[in-house]
Design a protein around this motif. Structure first.
Motif, PDB file in Angstrom:
ATOM      1  N   ALA A 150       0.829  -1.205   0.000  1.00  0.00           N
ATOM      2  CA  ALA A 150       0.000   0.000   0.000  1.00  0.00           C
ATOM      3  C   ALA A 150       0.863   1.255   0.000  1.00  0.00           C
ATOM      4  O   ALA A 150       0.555   2.243  -0.703  1.00  0.00           O
ATOM      5  N   ALA A 151       1.953   1.255   0.778  1.00  0.00           N
ATOM      6  CA  ALA A 151       2.825   2.438   0.834  1.00  0.00           C
ATOM      7  C   ALA A 151       3.478   2.702  -0.516  1.00  0.00           C
ATOM      8  O   ALA A 151       3.566   3.864  -0.977  1.00  0.00           O
ATOM      9  N   ALA A 152       3.953   1.655  -1.183  1.00  0.00           N
ATOM     10  CA  ALA A 152       4.634   1.845  -2.476  1.00  0.00           C
ATOM     11  C   ALA A 152       3.657   2.310  -3.546  1.00  0.00           C
ATOM     12  O   ALA A 152       3.954   3.258  -4.320  1.00  0.00           O
ATOM     13  N   THR A 153       2.507   1.690  -3.643  1.00  0.00           N
ATOM     14  CA  THR A 153       1.530   2.087  -4.675  1.00  0.00           C
ATOM     15  C   THR A 153       0.936   3.454  -4.373  1.00  0.00           C
ATOM     16  O   THR A 153       0.636   4.218  -5.310  1.00  0.00           O
ATOM     17  N   ASP A 154       0.765   3.789  -3.104  1.00  0.00           N
ATOM     18  CA  ASP A 154       0.272   5.131  -2.759  1.00  0.00           C
ATOM     19  C   ASP A 154       1.268   6.203  -3.198  1.00  0.00           C
ATOM     20  O   ASP A 154       0.875   7.288  -3.655  1.00  0.00           O
ATOM     21  N   ASN A 173      13.424   8.210 -10.342  1.00  0.00           N
ATOM     22  CA  ASN A 173      12.959   9.046  -9.236  1.00  0.00           C
ATOM     23  C   ASN A 173      11.711   8.443  -8.590  1.00  0.00           C
ATOM     24  O   ASN A 173      11.576   8.410  -7.362  1.00  0.00           O
ATOM     25  N   ALA A 174      10.802   7.980  -9.422  1.00  0.00           N
ATOM     26  CA  ALA A 174       9.570   7.382  -8.897  1.00  0.00           C
ATOM     27  C   ALA A 174       9.875   6.113  -8.116  1.00  0.00           C
ATOM     28  O   ALA A 174       9.320   5.880  -7.032  1.00  0.00           O
ATOM     29  N   MET A 175      10.781   5.297  -8.650  1.00  0.00           N
ATOM     30  CA  MET A 175      11.136   4.070  -7.951  1.00  0.00           C
ATOM     31  C   MET A 175      11.896   4.363  -6.658  1.00  0.00           C
ATOM     32  O   MET A 175      11.765   3.638  -5.661  1.00  0.00           O
ATOM     33  N   ALA A 178       9.253   5.166  -4.131  1.00  0.00           N
ATOM     34  CA  ALA A 178       8.545   3.950  -3.737  1.00  0.00           C
ATOM     35  C   ALA A 178       9.407   3.081  -2.814  1.00  0.00           C
ATOM     36  O   ALA A 178       8.903   2.511  -1.827  1.00  0.00           O
ATOM     37  N   THR A 179      10.701   3.019  -3.133  1.00  0.00           N
ATOM     38  CA  THR A 179      11.606   2.237  -2.284  1.00  0.00           C
ATOM     39  C   THR A 179      11.700   2.832  -0.889  1.00  0.00           C
ATOM     40  O   THR A 179      11.716   2.101   0.113  1.00  0.00           O
ATOM     41  N   ALA A 180      11.747   4.144  -0.796  1.00  0.00           N
ATOM     42  CA  ALA A 180      11.797   4.801   0.512  1.00  0.00           C
ATOM     43  C   ALA A 180      10.521   4.530   1.310  1.00  0.00           C
ATOM     44  O   ALA A 180      10.564   4.328   2.533  1.00  0.00           O
ATOM     45  N   ALA A 181       9.384   4.505   0.642  1.00  0.00           N
ATOM     46  CA  ALA A 181       8.122   4.233   1.324  1.00  0.00           C
ATOM     47  C   ALA A 181       8.100   2.804   1.879  1.00  0.00           C
ATOM     48  O   ALA A 181       7.641   2.554   2.999  1.00  0.00           O
ATOM     49  N   VAL A 182       8.621   1.857   1.097  1.00  0.00           N
ATOM     50  CA  VAL A 182       8.687   0.465   1.561  1.00  0.00           C
ATOM     51  C   VAL A 182       9.644   0.336   2.737  1.00  0.00           C
ATOM     52  O   VAL A 182       9.373  -0.365   3.725  1.00  0.00           O
ATOM     53  N   LEU A 284       8.781  -4.139  -5.653  1.00  0.00           N
ATOM     54  CA  LEU A 284       9.428  -3.074  -6.426  1.00  0.00           C
ATOM     55  C   LEU A 284       9.668  -3.494  -7.875  1.00  0.00           C
ATOM     56  O   LEU A 284       9.554  -2.675  -8.807  1.00  0.00           O
ATOM     57  N   ASN A 285      10.002  -4.760  -8.083  1.00  0.00           N
ATOM     58  CA  ASN A 285      10.164  -5.240  -9.454  1.00  0.00           C
ATOM     59  C   ASN A 285       8.845  -5.183 -10.214  1.00  0.00           C
ATOM     60  O   ASN A 285       8.802  -4.812 -11.400  1.00  0.00           O
TER      61      ASN A 285
END
Length: 295
Positions: A150-154, A173-175, A178-182, A284-285
């Protein structure tokens, strides 16, 4: 001549008779001891030896009235107030340890079942929106892997709503976001799963020493009692020493299961952490693949 010899013999015999009559010692002959007289004293003389050789008699004289009468409950009731406090504290710690064991067993069982169900549904998602829909379902509320998804997709969705490009040159940048959120969700995972571990570690490490303190205090009181009573009879000191040793026994009873539970749950936590790391890479993949496709 013959008459004079007879007369001398008669006079000698008469003199001997007079001497014997006048001396009581010579008149009485020493009496021979009867064979039955000596053995008559034997049973009385051998009685103490028989008692000394009888272990049951010796045990009764030393143990007094405590034989078979000392139980853990009676030892607790007769203990001093300090030893009682130690025993009660250790028993409460043991009860809490077993309660925590049951709670965490149910917690890990439910966590693994919910995680298995979530992974089965998540791997059927075809787009980032589908991933987000699965991760935000109410039945997966509070599941660590669902929270990571949920954190990554949000984060991807918020980037789009902010007008940021999440594909092409801006994919990295987007990834990264997302990685930081995970990672933020993962950082709190160990804390969520390790609840109660500190208590188990404390009981396992300090329980024997707390019990030993009660033992030392109880034995000290026993030696004080020996000094005051001026006796070293085992029946006097044994109950106090037994009460003292009971404290150490309760300490070990509380500490050993706590150490076992602590190691067991550490293994379970590490295993789930490994599972979460693998899912993070899978998540993430999947997001990167969908962004490359423009989904």
């Amino acid at each position: 001549m013959l008459n004079s010899k007879k007369t001398n013999i008669l006079l000698a015999a008469a003199g001997a008779a007079v001497l014997m009559a006048s001396s009581p010692v010579l008149a009485q002959a020493p009496a021979e001891p009867t064979p039955a007289a000596a053995p008559a004293e034997a049973p009385t003389a051998m009685a103490p030896a028989a008692d000394a050789a009888n272990p049951s008699t010796v045990g009764e004289s030393v143990g007094g009235g405590h034989s078979g009468g000392i139980t853990p409950i009676s030892m607790f009731m007769e203990a001093t107030i300090i030893v009682k406090v130690v025993m009660i504290g250790l028993l409460l710690a043991s009860i809490l340890s077993w309660t925590l064991l049951l709670i965490k067993l149910f917690e890990f069982g439910a966590l693994n079942r919910k995680t298995d169900n979530f992974l089965e549904n998540f791997r059927g998602a075809r787009t980032i929106a589908d991933m987000r829909a699965v991760a935000t379902q109410e039945e997966y509320d509070g599941n660590p892997l669902a929270d990571m998804a949920a954190a990554a997709t949000d984060e991807i969705e918020m980037s789009r709503q902010a007008g940021l490009s999440v594909t092409g040159d801006h994919l990295d940048n987007a990834m990264g976001r997302a990685t930081a959120a995970v990672a933020a969700v993962q950082s709190g995972l160990a804390k969520r799963l390790s609840g109660g571990q500190q208590f188990l570690a404390s009981v396992g490490s300090t329980g024997p020493f707390v019990g030993l303190f009660g033992t030392v205090y109880g034995i000290m009181n026993s030696f004080i009692g020996i000094a005051e009573s001026n006796t070293t009879n085992l029946a006097v000191v044994a109950p106090g020493i037994a009460e003292a040793l009971l404290a150490t026994g309760i300490g070990l009873f509380a500490a050993i299961p706590a150490v076992v539970f602590y190691n067991y749950f550490n293994t379970r936590i590490a295993a789930y952490g490994t599972r979460a790391d693998g899912f993070a890479a899978e998540l993430l993949n999947g997001i990167s693949r969908q962004l490359d496709k423009g989904a």
